[in-house]
Scaffold this active site. Structure first.
Site, PDB file in Angstrom:
ATOM      1  N   CYS A   1       0.878  -1.171   0.000  1.00 45.72           N
ATOM      2  CA  CYS A   1       0.000   0.000   0.000  1.00 45.72           C
ATOM      3  C   CYS A   1       0.913   1.217   0.000  1.00 45.72           C
ATOM      4  CB  CYS A   1      -0.921   0.000   1.214  1.00 45.72           C
ATOM      5  SG  CYS A   1      -1.965   1.479   1.304  1.00 45.72           S
ATOM      6  N   CYS A   8      -4.770   5.903  -4.921  1.00 46.08           N
ATOM      7  CA  CYS A   8      -4.100   4.611  -4.738  1.00 46.08           C
ATOM      8  C   CYS A   8      -2.638   4.830  -5.101  1.00 46.08           C
ATOM      9  CB  CYS A   8      -4.743   3.555  -5.641  1.00 46.08           C
ATOM     10  SG  CYS A   8      -3.945   1.934  -5.527  1.00 46.08           S
ATOM     11  N   GLU A  45      -9.980  -0.311  -6.327  1.00 45.42           N
ATOM     12  CA  GLU A  45      -9.009  -1.095  -5.568  1.00 45.42           C
ATOM     13  C   GLU A  45      -9.545  -2.481  -5.192  1.00 45.42           C
ATOM     14  OE1 GLU A  45      -6.655   0.208  -2.396  1.00 45.42           O
ATOM     15  OE2 GLU A  45      -6.588   2.314  -3.008  1.00 45.42           O
ATOM     16  N   HIS A  76      -1.744  -4.983 -10.482  1.00 43.34           N
ATOM     17  CA  HIS A  76      -2.491  -3.869 -11.100  1.00 43.34           C
ATOM     18  C   HIS A  76      -2.740  -4.148 -12.581  1.00 43.34           C
ATOM     19  CE1 HIS A  76      -2.131  -1.012  -7.717  1.00 43.34           C
ATOM     20  NE2 HIS A  76      -1.028  -1.686  -7.447  1.00 43.34           N
ATOM     21  N   GLY A  84      -1.202   2.113  -7.222  1.00 48.53           N
ATOM     22  CA  GLY A  84      -1.874   2.218  -8.522  1.00 48.53           C
ATOM     23  C   GLY A  84      -1.288   3.336  -9.365  1.00 48.53           C
TER      24      GLY A  84
HETATM   25  N1  LIG Z   1      -6.074  -2.526  -2.579  1.00 47.14           N
HETATM   26  C1  LIG Z   1      -4.637  -2.828  -2.643  1.00 47.14           C
HETATM   27  C2  LIG Z   1      -3.947  -2.484  -1.306  1.00 47.14           C
HETATM   28  C3  LIG Z   1      -3.973  -0.983  -1.012  1.00 47.14           C
HETATM   29  C4  LIG Z   1      -3.263  -0.183  -2.079  1.00 47.14           C
HETATM   30  C5  LIG Z   1      -3.491   1.322  -2.083  1.00 47.14           C
HETATM   31  N2  LIG Z   1      -4.330   1.870  -1.066  1.00 47.14           N
HETATM   32  C6  LIG Z   1      -2.176   2.089  -2.221  1.00 47.14           C
HETATM   33  O1  LIG Z   1      -2.089   3.244  -1.784  1.00 47.14           O
HETATM   34  O2  LIG Z   1      -1.240   1.512  -2.822  1.00 47.14           O
HETATM   35  C7  LIG Z   1      -4.461  -4.336  -2.967  1.00 47.14           C
HETATM   36  O3  LIG Z   1      -5.367  -5.121  -2.671  1.00 47.14           O
HETATM   37  O4  LIG Z   1      -3.412  -4.685  -3.518  1.00 47.14           O
END
Ligand SMILES: N[C@H](CCC[C@H](N)C(=O)O)C(=O)O
Length: 277
Positions: free
Chosen positions: A75, A220, A211, A162, A223
């Protein structure tokens, strides 16, 4: 047993953060879902745990749980927040901080007015690294058939998976229609985060992200890194991009294949609280 936490956010991607360096915390997926619930709990996109290191290559272990209770390996917005907490709580001096995760080690450093900068490691473009099931040997865009349409996806792992789709207008992108269908598509055995990228210039872009395990968030971090890496590989971007998300801007720098990718942005406290676990 009551446990203190910090509510923090990075560009509106919000977190419940536990400082578990001195006192470990163990969360079941049911506890994660309850804490993350916007009505029955504190409410957040992810829960983050800053813990003692698990090996000599890192200063801390950094755990990430999505609001749906799933534990994941990365994250980006959260990395900036736990780095700020590590320094403010006196666990780390003001300098490079090695955050160990299930997906590798990131290096974060407070950057004054600019917030926090993080070396997010090297993007991996191989479909198998996400993992993703597409029959093609070399990394590159893949085509997903979704009933009535063919969607071109750029696959990138930042330690988490991603799929990036280039769109003409990010505001009109079908985020809530296509996002969950791609997130849960059988081609992605561990599901996937879905980015909708509008290129506005070689150094500017807009991005919305559906997400995995949380739905569309205001920002994100991983992301934004994945979108920049995909765009750089596709020849759309130079080495530095201002990535505009709903919650604000991240600066992403990436020299290219085999080189690390850097992300820089804010990390803010909202409040401190206590919750019965
Ligand atoms: N939903 C993401 C984790 C949080 C990523 C996001 N909140 C960031 O800032 O990178 C996953 O399942 O891989």
């Amino acid at each position: 047993m009551a446990r203190d936490f910090f509510k923090m956010q990075g560009l509106g991607n919000d977190f419940v953060v536990f400082d578990a360096v001195a006192r470990p915390v163990s969360l079941s997926s049911e506890q994660v879902r309850r804490i993350a619930h916007r009505r029955l709990g504190v409410g957040c996109d992810q829960i983050l745990v800053l813990a003692a290191p698990r090996d000599r290559d890192s200063d801390f272990f950094y755990q990430v749980f999505n609001a749906d209770g799933s534990e994941v390996s990365q994250c980006g917005n959260g990395a900036r927040c736990v780095a700020r907490l590590a320094v403010d709580a006196g666990h780390a001096a003001d300098g490079p901080i090695r955050l160990g995760t299930r997906g590798g080690v990131m290096i974060a450093e407070l950057a004054g007015e600019a917030g926090v900068k993080v070396n997010m490691g090297r993007p991996d473009f191989r479909p198998g690294s996400l993992p993703a099931r597409f029959d093609q040997p070399a990394p590159g865009p893949v085509t997903l058939e979704l009933d009535e349409q063919l969607v071109t996806l750029h696959l990138v792992s930042m330690g988490n998976p991603h799929a990036v789709i280039r769109v003409e207008d990010v505001e009109r992108a079908p985020v809530s229609e296509l996002g969950p269908r791609i997130e849960n598509h059988p081609a992605f055995p561990e599901r996937v985060n879905v980015g909708f990228l509008e290129v506005r210039g070689r150094d500017r872009a807009r991005l919305r992200v559906w997400e995995r395990g949380a739905g569309e968030t205001l920002a994100c971090g991983s992301g934004a890194c994945a979108a920049m890496a995909a765009g750089r590989r596709a020849g759309w971007f130079d080495e530095r991009v201002d990535m505009g998300l709903q919650g604000g801007n991240l600066v992403i720098s990436f020299e290219g294949d085999g080189r690390p990718l850097w992300m820089q942005g804010p990390a803010e406290y909202v409040f401190k609280g206590s919750i019965r676990l």
